[in-house]
Design an enzyme around this catalytic site. Structure first.
Site, PDB file in Angstrom:
ATOM      1  N   GLU A 623       0.911  -1.055   0.013  1.00  0.00           N
ATOM      2  CA  GLU A 623       0.165   0.043   0.034  1.00  0.00           C
ATOM      3  C   GLU A 623       0.737   0.970  -0.276  1.00  0.00           C
ATOM      4  O   GLU A 623       0.396   2.231  -0.599  1.00  0.00           O
ATOM      5  CB  GLU A 623      -0.959  -0.056   1.135  1.00  0.00           C
ATOM      6  N   VAL A 626       2.427   3.733  -3.412  1.00  0.00           N
ATOM      7  CA  VAL A 626       1.803   5.176  -3.880  1.00  0.00           C
ATOM      8  C   VAL A 626       1.073   5.723  -2.915  1.00  0.00           C
ATOM      9  O   VAL A 626       0.465   5.376  -2.074  1.00  0.00           O
ATOM     10  CB  VAL A 626       0.894   4.639  -4.846  1.00  0.00           C
ATOM     11  N   ASP A 695      10.373   8.507 -10.467  1.00  0.00           N
ATOM     12  CA  ASP A 695       9.757   8.024  -9.260  1.00  0.00           C
ATOM     13  C   ASP A 695       8.296   8.075  -9.433  1.00  0.00           C
ATOM     14  O   ASP A 695       7.465   7.081  -9.146  1.00  0.00           O
ATOM     15  CB  ASP A 695      10.096   8.952  -8.076  1.00  0.00           C
ATOM     16  N   LYS A 699       5.157   5.046  -9.764  1.00  0.00           N
ATOM     17  CA  LYS A 699       4.012   4.925  -8.928  1.00  0.00           C
ATOM     18  C   LYS A 699       2.624   4.837 -10.002  1.00  0.00           C
ATOM     19  O   LYS A 699       1.879   4.187  -9.904  1.00  0.00           O
ATOM     20  CB  LYS A 699       3.750   6.149  -8.148  1.00  0.00           C
TER      21      LYS A 699
END
Ligand SMILES: Nc1ncnc2c1ncn2[C@@H]1O[C@H](COP(=O)(O)OP(=O)(O)O)[C@@H](O)[C@H]1O
Ligand SMILES: N[C@@H](CC(=O)OP(=O)(O)O)C(=O)O
Length: 842
Positions: A623, A626, A695, A699
């Site tokens: 979890e 993101v 990055d 995500k």
């Protein structure tokens, strides 16, 4: 059987048995004498003693040595030294305690005299190089006889009137040497004659020994002193038998195997019979005389006489929360028989058991498929070859004229018989479900199973290598108040460190309020590892890791972790750990990761991990990859699972870039804002890693893949936060100089936006139905209108908007702090608890 009460006493006997551990060291024996003296004041007492410490093993070694033509004397010397040493030591202690009423004679000549025939016997064995069970039994008898000599002499020295009794003088047995069976009637007659001479003195009997009618020495089987004591209690009509040992009662599991095992307060005789049958602390035949004579048994700890121990009586307890015992019987072989066709009227199970009985092979458990088409038996490993030969011979011939069609016998070894014993089981629903469920959770395969006909036990045959894990897990599932989970934490960066601090702070409350015990089994950084299956106090991980010289050998650590109940690998690194995940999931370890890289790895790798988790029924929780602890992944999974169609996902996932966008909008020059963000610890060590957009792209890819979009990172359209020409420098100062060159252009763009009423945000956008040629996933700077949800974000706040079939008019928004060690660590802990809670159904 007529009870033979002590003629001069109205009160019935109490029989006290002291095992090898209680008589084999002076401090324990000191306690034992004290207990006997006290008990004597309350009424008549008979005492049974075993050989001191490991004397019986030593005697077996002596016989084996002699038979092999080797010197046996050193073994006898060692035994003599032990016995003499205990006697001397104890005399000193009694003297110092002021308890010596008579000065005892020096026992060494008497002990040497006692051992002389043993030495001669061993010499004889050496000459003929032959060792029969009969000879061995005679040699073994010297252990118990030496104990009786010492215990009686020191009881007398302590002022307790005592007589020595060689139990061979009353235990009349058959001639099955090594495993003899006493004749109760004949033994009672003999004892009756002997006991007349005790006249109020404490009788001290050798355990374990008997004699045939024609005068040859026998033994009752290993640990047989319990049996001697039970027989004595039955014949004397005793009020109670006390077995004094080195643990505080019958424990919920073998304490050498299960650290958390604890004594059971109260057992029924039927439960104890099952436990004894499985060889758990009592000699298998101990219970029979006690059941017949309805005599209660107490198992107590000589070193801790104040502990209540275990009471075993006719009724047992009706307490529904009564713990159950987990027993493992190792070193067995499982033989599988299967017919290809029915064998006439006779069942294969019946025939197999008969064949094994005729071959003298004891069967631990046998289970049959419906109508006996297949049959499995577990036997001791040492009997496996004999059992296989007997079964092959049995089924090799035809029955009733039909050809036998038996598939080749399959032999699996070593296997372990794991049994749960508890009276309450017959009254509690779903015992089998919990038992097999607990085994399934740790990936243990059940090769055969049996539920005791008396509803008092349930058994599973498992692979030998799974024994320790299985015993601990089943024990925890039934006997511990809290569900234990075991963590191996990778990485001690911001998130790892914060997680460990949160565990230290929450551990107690989770155990008492949620019935979850989070145990830290190990911590690993790039240079070293610390691992302790008993658990590392969460507040001490740092010190323990610093002190460690163990290299971070991940496969070895996973191998140790998987042996603990509910093992979880917790990945707080930013490395490419997909291979570690694969190894962990494959061997039954759950994974909780804050690390994006395994999820953003090439599609076949990510998919392979997902499949492995599914195949091995392990959980992979991520979890926090993101939006830190914001419920982004769970929300999306919920939408997908309930059949909603995702039309579009849009979000600001990077706390760092969100912060920078806010700063630029306030008029701060780009290079200053980045320097400042770095100083505050918001950026990666090299801010380029944030500014490049990589990055955020990872995500976005993670979310897109949740929708089943088979994409790789190179399919994500990435526009960096800052112009690409500023990002090429490895050297930080040159990087900041290049960034400063962009300050004016960026400021001008921001100003233009401001005048148009828009703000700069760095957004990810996922459009599952993008037409061919248009990227379905894109990340980059976006000028948003003032009524856009992203326009309202402050500082490092993150948001995700899901526009779906059901949330079409107003997108479903998840918004809040999306970065930072504390919130991310809290999210990781939530994922760990998700796993723990799902298993807790007790
Ligand atoms: N479930 C159990 N409860 C208690 N003890 C057990 C259990 N399973 C195995 N043991 C072992 O049995 C030992 C006691 O048996 P044993 O060595 O024969 O004692 P003694 O020398 O007193 O006869 C304990 O020290 C313990 O290690
Ligand atoms: N000394 C014998 C008999 C016995 O019962 O011993 P203990 O009580 O120490 O288990 C044996 O070791 O088998």
């Amino acid at each position: 059987m007529t009870p033979q009460h002590d003629p001069g006493q109205a009160r019935p006997f109490r029989v006290m048995k002291f095992g090898g551990s209680s008589v084999g060291a002076a401090d324990r024996l000191f306690q034992a004498l004290d207990l006997i003296a006290r008990e004597r004041q309350a009424g008549p007492v008979a005492v049974v003693v075993s050989a001191m410490a490991d004397t019986t093993d030593r005697l077996i070694a002596a016989v084996d040595a002699a038979a092999a033509g080797l010197a046996a004397d050193p073994h006898v010397d060692a035994i003599e030294a032990l016995v003499v040493g205990v006697a001397r030591d104890l005399t000193d202690r009694l003297q110092r305690a002021g308890l010596l009423v008579h000065v005892p004679e020096d026992l060494s000549p008497a002990i040497a005299e006692l051992m002389r025939p043993l030495r001669q016997l061993l010499l004889g064995v050496g000459l003929v190089r032959e060792r029969t069970l009969q000879t061995r039994d005679l040699a073994l008898s010297f252990g118990e006889r030496a104990s009786v000599l010492v215990v009686r002499a020191l009881l007398v020295a302590r002022g307790v009137d005592a007589v020595a009794v060689d139990a061979r003088d009353w235990t009349v047995t058959d001639d099955r040497f090594g495993q003899a069976t006493p004749d109760l009637g004949a033994s009672a007659l003999q004892l009756g004659d002997l006991s007349a001479a005790w006249s109020g003195a404490v009788s001290v009997h050798t355990g374990f020994l008997g004699r045939t009618r024609d005068g040859r020495t026998t033994t009752l089987g290993r640990n047989g002193s319990d049996y001697t004591a039970a027989l004595l209690a039955q014949i004397l009509g005793a009020a109670e038998l006390q077995i004094w040992t080195d643990v505080s009662g019958v424990m919920t599991a073998d304490p050498d195997l299960v650290l958390e095992a604890y004594p059971v307060a109260h057992l029924s005789q039927a439960e104890a019979l099952e436990l004894g049958d499985l060889g758990m602390i009592l000699h298998p035949r101990t219970m029979a005389p006690l059941i017949e004579a309805r005599i209660p048994l107490r198992v107590r700890n000589t070193a801790r006489p104040a502990d209540p121990g275990t009471l075993i009586d006719v009724v047992g307890t009706r307490d529904e929360r009564h713990p159950v015992c987990v027993v493992s019987t190792e070193d067995l072989a499982l033989l599988d028989l299967e017919t290809r066709r029915r064998l006439g009227h006779e069942r294969i199970g019946e025939r197999a058991l008969r064949a094994l009985a005729n071959a003298g092979v004891p069967v631990w458990v046998g289970t049959a498929a419906p109508r006996d088409r297949a049959f499995a038996v577990a036997v001791a490993r040492q009997d496996a070859a004999r059992a296989e030969a007997a079964l092959s011979a049995e089924f090799g011939r035809t029955t009733e004229g039909e050809p036998v069609e038996l598939a080749p016998i399959r032999v699996r070894q070593p296997v372990t018989l794991l049994t749960l014993v508890g009276e309450a089981m017959g009254r509690t629903p779903n015992v089998a479900g919990r038992f097999f469920g607990a085994l399934g959770q740790i990936g243990v395969l059940v090769r055969a199973s049996a539920q005791g006909a008396g509803e008092r036990s349930i058994s599973a045959v498992i692979d030998g290598e799974d024994t320790a894990t299985a015993v601990r897990t089943v024990h925890a599932a039934f006997n511990l108040a809290a569900q234990e989970v075991n963590l191996l934490v990778l990485g001690k960066g911001t998130v790892g460190r914060e997680l460990l601090a949160q565990i230290a702070a929450q551990q107690q409350a989770l155990a008492s309020n949620q019935d979850v015990f989070i145990k830290l089994a190990g911590v690993v950084d790039s240079k070293r590892a610390v691992f302790d299956p008993a658990g590392i106090p969460a507040a001490q991980w740092d010190v323990r890791l610093q002190e460690s010289h163990v290299p971070p050998d991940i496969p070895a650590l996973l191998e140790r972790l998987r042996r603990l109940p509910v093992p979880i690998l917790v990945d707080c690194t930013a490395e490419d750990t997909s291979a570690v995940y694969e190894a962990a999931l494959a061997c039954g370890i759950h994974v909780v990761g804050a690390n994006k890289r395994p999820l953003a790895a090439a599609w076949p790798i990510r998919q392979g991990l997902m499949d492995m988790a599914r195949k091995r029924h392990r959980r992979w929780e991520y979890e926090t990859t993101v939006g830190a602890s914001l419920p982004v992944i769970d929300t999306l999974k919920g939408l997908v699972r309930t059949g909603d169609a995702i039309l579009r996902i849009e979000g600001s996932f990077s706390g760092t870039l969100g912060y920078l966008a806010g700063e630029l909008s306030r008029g701060v020059p780009l290079s200053h804002a980045v320097r400042d963000a770095r100083a505050r610890g918001y950026t990666e060590p090299h801010p380029r890693d944030d500014l490049s957009g990589l990055d955020v792209a990872r995500k976005a890819l993670i979310l897109a893949r949740e929708l089943g979009m088979e994409l790789d990172l190179d399919a994500v359209a990435i526009e960096p936060f800052a112009p690409p020409e500023a990002l090429g420098h490895d050297d930080l100062e040159r990087f900041f100089l290049a960034l400063a060159e962009q300050d004016a252009a960026v400021a001008a763009r921001i100003e233009r936006m401001r005048q148009a009423g828009r703000v700069l945000r760095y957004l990810a956008q996922i459009d599952p139905s993008a037409p061919a040629g248009v990227p379905a996933v894109r990340v980059g700077p976006v000028e948003v209108e003032p009524d856009h949800p992203a326009a309202r974000l402050r500082g490092t706040e993150a948001f995700v908007a899901f526009t779906t079939d059901r949330h079409r008019a107003y997108p479903l928004l998840v918004q809040g702090a999306g970065a930072g060690g504390a919130v991310t660590a809290a999210g990781v802990l939530t994922d760990i608890l998700k796993i723990a809670m799902s298993l807790r159904g007790r």
